[in-house]
Design a protein around this motif. Structure first.
Motif, short mmCIF file in Angstrom:
data_model
loop_
_atom_site.label_atom_id
_atom_site.label_comp_id
_atom_site.label_asym_id
_atom_site.label_seq_id
_atom_site.Cartn_x
_atom_site.Cartn_y
_atom_site.Cartn_z
N SER A 28 0.67 -1.14 0.05
CA SER A 28 0.04 -0.20 -0.03
C SER A 28 0.79 1.21 0.07
O SER A 28 0.45 2.41 -0.30
N ALA A 29 2.16 1.09 0.06
CA ALA A 29 2.94 2.37 0.36
C ALA A 29 3.51 2.63 -1.43
O ALA A 29 3.97 3.71 -1.28
N SER A 30 3.30 1.66 -2.16
CA SER A 30 3.67 2.04 -3.62
C SER A 30 2.66 3.48 -4.07
O SER A 30 1.59 3.34 -3.64
N ASN A 31 3.52 4.11 -4.73
CA ASN A 31 2.71 5.37 -5.31
C ASN A 31 3.31 5.63 -6.73
O ASN A 31 2.66 6.90 -7.01
N TYR A 32 4.02 5.03 -7.28
CA TYR A 32 4.38 5.35 -8.70
C TYR A 32 4.38 4.05 -9.35
O TYR A 32 4.71 3.11 -8.97
N PHE A 33 3.65 4.17 -10.68
CA PHE A 33 3.46 2.96 -11.35
C PHE A 33 3.80 3.28 -12.79
O PHE A 33 2.83 3.82 -13.66
N SER A 52 0.13 8.08 -7.74
CA SER A 52 -1.17 7.79 -6.74
C SER A 52 -2.06 8.78 -6.35
O SER A 52 -3.10 8.86 -6.05
N ASN A 53 -1.62 9.89 -6.65
CA ASN A 53 -2.32 11.41 -6.58
C ASN A 53 -3.51 11.48 -7.70
O ASN A 53 -4.15 12.41 -7.69
N VAL A 54 -3.35 10.77 -8.79
CA VAL A 54 -4.15 10.93 -9.78
C VAL A 54 -4.84 9.50 -10.14
O VAL A 54 -4.21 8.36 -9.99
N GLY A 55 -6.03 9.51 -10.70
CA GLY A 55 -6.78 8.11 -10.91
C GLY A 55 -6.49 7.78 -12.42
O GLY A 55 -6.67 6.59 -12.88
N LEU A 66 -5.56 4.02 -12.64
CA LEU A 66 -5.35 3.55 -11.03
C LEU A 66 -6.35 3.46 -10.15
O LEU A 66 -7.17 4.49 -10.16
N ASN A 67 -6.45 2.42 -9.30
CA ASN A 67 -7.47 2.02 -8.30
C ASN A 67 -6.75 1.87 -6.98
O ASN A 67 -6.10 0.66 -6.88
N LYS A 68 -6.46 2.78 -6.34
CA LYS A 68 -5.71 2.60 -4.90
C LYS A 68 -6.34 1.69 -3.88
O LYS A 68 -5.61 0.89 -3.26
#
Lengths: 112, 115
Positions: A28-33, A52-55, A66-68
């Motif tokens: 869950s700490a991942s935020n770059y894809f 992760s700040n955009v969908g 992205l679906n966090k």
């Protein structure tokens, strides 16, 4: 550590149709894809990425969503062309982390 | 391609022989990586380096060692090659210039066959 699963492993699509490749991640700490494309006999190259700040993010015929909450992200290619034939890799990491964890790849074949 | 050169590009060797693959970069990047690519497994990290003489293991480091005596060179050594090490090996650098994101730029790859 992070674990990334990628599906499908192979995908054949008629030229002009859309293609979707899906990945799930565990940390869950991942935020770059990022997504990498590897043409036959070539090196992998970054084609699009999302934080992760955009969908959703689009770049011409490709888009990534992205679906966090569900911890999954997808690559969408519209109006596919023969040059889209390649192996696509998804990856996940935390922003600024020096290591990326890759999915196992999807071989996309565009049928003329 | 960030000035990354891998050598050799192709090598055939026999089981039990030592093999060294070289990665050379010209842009003074701090982070360098060695990955192997195998069907069904994608790209798996072997070792990486975060500076001269500073290295760390990846997820598939057994049977491999690395050295980085200069910023520009990162060597991958198979002390005694086995058939399971037949693979395509990619060197990569981490380029933080892409809006601060951690973007990997890969070399052209080295295809190693162990008979």
């Amino acid at each position: 550590g992070e674990n990334v699963e990628q599906h499908p492993s192979t995908l054949s699509v008629q030229e002009g149709d859309s293609a979707v490749i899906k990945c799930t991640y565990s940390d869950s700490a991942s935020n770059y894809f990022p997504w990498y494309k590897q043409e036959l006999g070539k090196r992998p190259q970054l084609i699009i990425d999302i934080r992760s700040n955009v969908g959703e993010k689009k770049d011409q015929r490709i888009a990534v969503t992205l679906n966090k909450t569900a911890k999954h992200f997808s690559l969408h290619i519209t109006e596919t062309q023969p040059e889209d034939s390649a192996v696509y890799f998804c990856a996940a990491t935390s922003f600024g982390n020096e290591k990326l964890t890759f999915g196992t790849g999807t071989r996309l074949t565009i049928i003329p | 391609d960030a000035g990354i050169t891998q050598s050799p590009r192709h090598k055939v060797t026999e089981t039990g022989t030592p093999v060294t693959l070289r990665c050379h970069q010209t842009e003074n990047h701090r982070y360098m990586y060695w990955y192997r690519q195998d069907p069904g497994h994608g790209l798996r990290l072997i070792h990486y380096s975060y500076g001269v003489k500073d290295t760390d293991k990846g997820e598939v480091s057994d049977g491999y060692s690395v050295s980085r005596s200069k910023t520009e060179d990162f060597l991958l050594t198979l002390e005694s090659a086995t058939s399971s090490q037949t693979s395509v090996y990619f060197c990569a650098i981490m380029d933080w210039a892409h809006s601060g994101a951690n973007v990997l730029t890969f070399g052209a790859g080295s295809r190693l066959t162990v008979l």
